[in-house]
Write a protein that holds these residues in place. Sequence first.
Motif, short mmCIF file in Angstrom:
data_model
loop_
_atom_site.label_atom_id
_atom_site.label_comp_id
_atom_site.label_asym_id
_atom_site.label_seq_id
_atom_site.Cartn_x
_atom_site.Cartn_y
_atom_site.Cartn_z
N GLN A 79 -7.48 -5.91 -1.78
CA GLN A 79 -8.57 -5.02 -2.18
C GLN A 79 -8.03 -3.70 -2.74
N VAL A 80 -7.08 -3.11 -2.04
CA VAL A 80 -6.53 -1.80 -2.45
C VAL A 80 -5.85 -1.93 -3.81
N LEU A 81 -5.04 -2.97 -3.99
CA LEU A 81 -4.32 -3.12 -5.26
C LEU A 81 -5.28 -3.39 -6.41
N LEU A 82 -6.28 -4.23 -6.18
CA LEU A 82 -7.23 -4.54 -7.25
C LEU A 82 -8.01 -3.29 -7.65
N ASP A 83 -8.41 -2.50 -6.67
CA ASP A 83 -9.14 -1.25 -6.95
C ASP A 83 -8.27 -0.27 -7.74
N LEU A 84 -7.04 -0.08 -7.31
CA LEU A 84 -6.21 1.00 -7.85
C LEU A 84 -5.31 0.56 -9.01
N ALA A 85 -4.96 -0.71 -9.08
CA ALA A 85 -4.03 -1.16 -10.12
C ALA A 85 -4.67 -2.15 -11.09
N GLY A 94 -16.05 -4.19 -5.90
CA GLY A 94 -15.32 -3.18 -6.66
C GLY A 94 -16.23 -2.09 -7.16
N ARG A 95 -15.66 -1.23 -7.97
CA ARG A 95 -16.38 -0.08 -8.53
C ARG A 95 -17.69 -0.48 -9.20
N LYS A 96 -17.65 -1.65 -9.89
CA LYS A 96 -18.84 -2.12 -10.62
C LYS A 96 -20.05 -2.26 -9.69
N ASN A 97 -19.80 -2.66 -8.45
CA ASN A 97 -20.90 -2.85 -7.51
C ASN A 97 -21.54 -1.51 -7.15
N LEU A 98 -20.73 -0.50 -7.04
CA LEU A 98 -21.23 0.82 -6.66
C LEU A 98 -22.01 1.46 -7.80
N ARG A 128 0.83 -1.21 0.00
CA ARG A 128 0.00 0.00 0.00
C ARG A 128 0.86 1.25 0.00
N THR A 129 2.01 1.21 0.69
CA THR A 129 2.91 2.36 0.64
C THR A 129 3.29 2.64 -0.82
N ALA A 130 3.65 1.58 -1.55
CA ALA A 130 4.11 1.74 -2.94
C ALA A 130 2.99 2.30 -3.82
N ILE A 131 1.79 1.74 -3.70
CA ILE A 131 0.73 2.20 -4.61
C ILE A 131 0.23 3.59 -4.24
N PHE A 132 0.21 3.92 -2.97
CA PHE A 132 -0.22 5.27 -2.59
C PHE A 132 0.81 6.31 -3.07
N LYS A 133 2.07 5.95 -2.97
CA LYS A 133 3.10 6.85 -3.51
C LYS A 133 2.87 7.08 -5.00
N ALA A 134 2.66 6.00 -5.73
CA ALA A 134 2.51 6.10 -7.19
C ALA A 134 1.26 6.90 -7.58
N VAL A 149 8.71 -8.80 -1.16
CA VAL A 149 9.67 -9.69 -0.52
C VAL A 149 9.77 -9.38 0.97
N SER A 150 10.00 -10.43 1.77
CA SER A 150 10.23 -10.25 3.20
C SER A 150 11.48 -11.06 3.57
N ASP A 151 11.74 -11.21 4.88
CA ASP A 151 12.88 -12.03 5.30
C ASP A 151 12.48 -13.50 5.45
N ASP A 152 11.19 -13.77 5.30
CA ASP A 152 10.72 -15.16 5.34
C ASP A 152 11.32 -15.90 4.15
N PRO A 153 11.96 -17.06 4.37
CA PRO A 153 12.53 -17.79 3.23
C PRO A 153 11.48 -18.23 2.21
N SER A 154 10.22 -18.31 2.66
CA SER A 154 9.14 -18.70 1.75
C SER A 154 8.55 -17.44 1.07
N TYR A 155 7.57 -17.64 0.21
CA TYR A 155 6.93 -16.51 -0.48
C TYR A 155 6.00 -15.76 0.48
N THR A 156 5.92 -14.44 0.33
CA THR A 156 5.05 -13.62 1.18
C THR A 156 3.81 -13.19 0.40
N PRO A 157 2.66 -13.72 0.75
CA PRO A 157 1.42 -13.30 0.06
C PRO A 157 0.89 -12.01 0.65
N PRO A 158 0.12 -11.25 -0.11
CA PRO A 158 -0.40 -9.98 0.41
C PRO A 158 -1.56 -10.20 1.38
N CYS A 159 -1.74 -9.29 2.32
CA CYS A 159 -2.86 -9.38 3.26
C CYS A 159 -4.16 -9.03 2.52
#
Length: 141
Positions: free
Chosen positions: A93-99, A127-131, A58-64, A78-88
């Motif tokens: 929701q924020v990324l799908l709306d804005l990107a 999303g927007r379509k619902n509104l 969210r920091t990245a997309i709000f900046k953009a 990316v995080s320090d977790d050796p495995s993959y980090t999925p988004p919360c």
Amino acid sequence: MSAHYKDLAVAALQAKRRAFAPYSGFHVGAALLTTTGRIYTGCNIEISTYALTLCAERTAIFKAISEGERRFRAIAVVSDDPSYTPPCGACRQVLLDLAGNIDFIMVNGKQRLKVVKLRSLLPHAFGRKNLQRTRPRIKKR
Ligand code: THU
């Protein structure tokens, strides 16, 4: 794998170094790619009242968005977790709306990339379509 995406992963790794995470100790970096090839980075920023914390994505997309960007191709995380980090959930929701349905790139500890479409991470999304199917009504007193 696109060379672009490797570069994006490196930018996310660099952004992770700026994470402000004194409460969780979980450092996250994100790098968002626009359709014109620009990269906006972000890190997580934690607040003492935890719910106000901002994830790296969210920091990245709000900046953009605040710099006038509107069209995006992909985001690497990316995080320090050796495995993959999925988004919360909030970031999905924020990324799908804005990107829109961009590529979501997870980077693991071996710097391997796993690419998934954002929409697959949030099925049946609101999303927007619902509104657009309703109009706000102003109540008469
Ligand atoms: N976090 C992110 O920044 N992005 C994610 O994809 C997962 C979680 C942050 C939020 C919080 O600062 C810390 O990681 C632990 O949840």
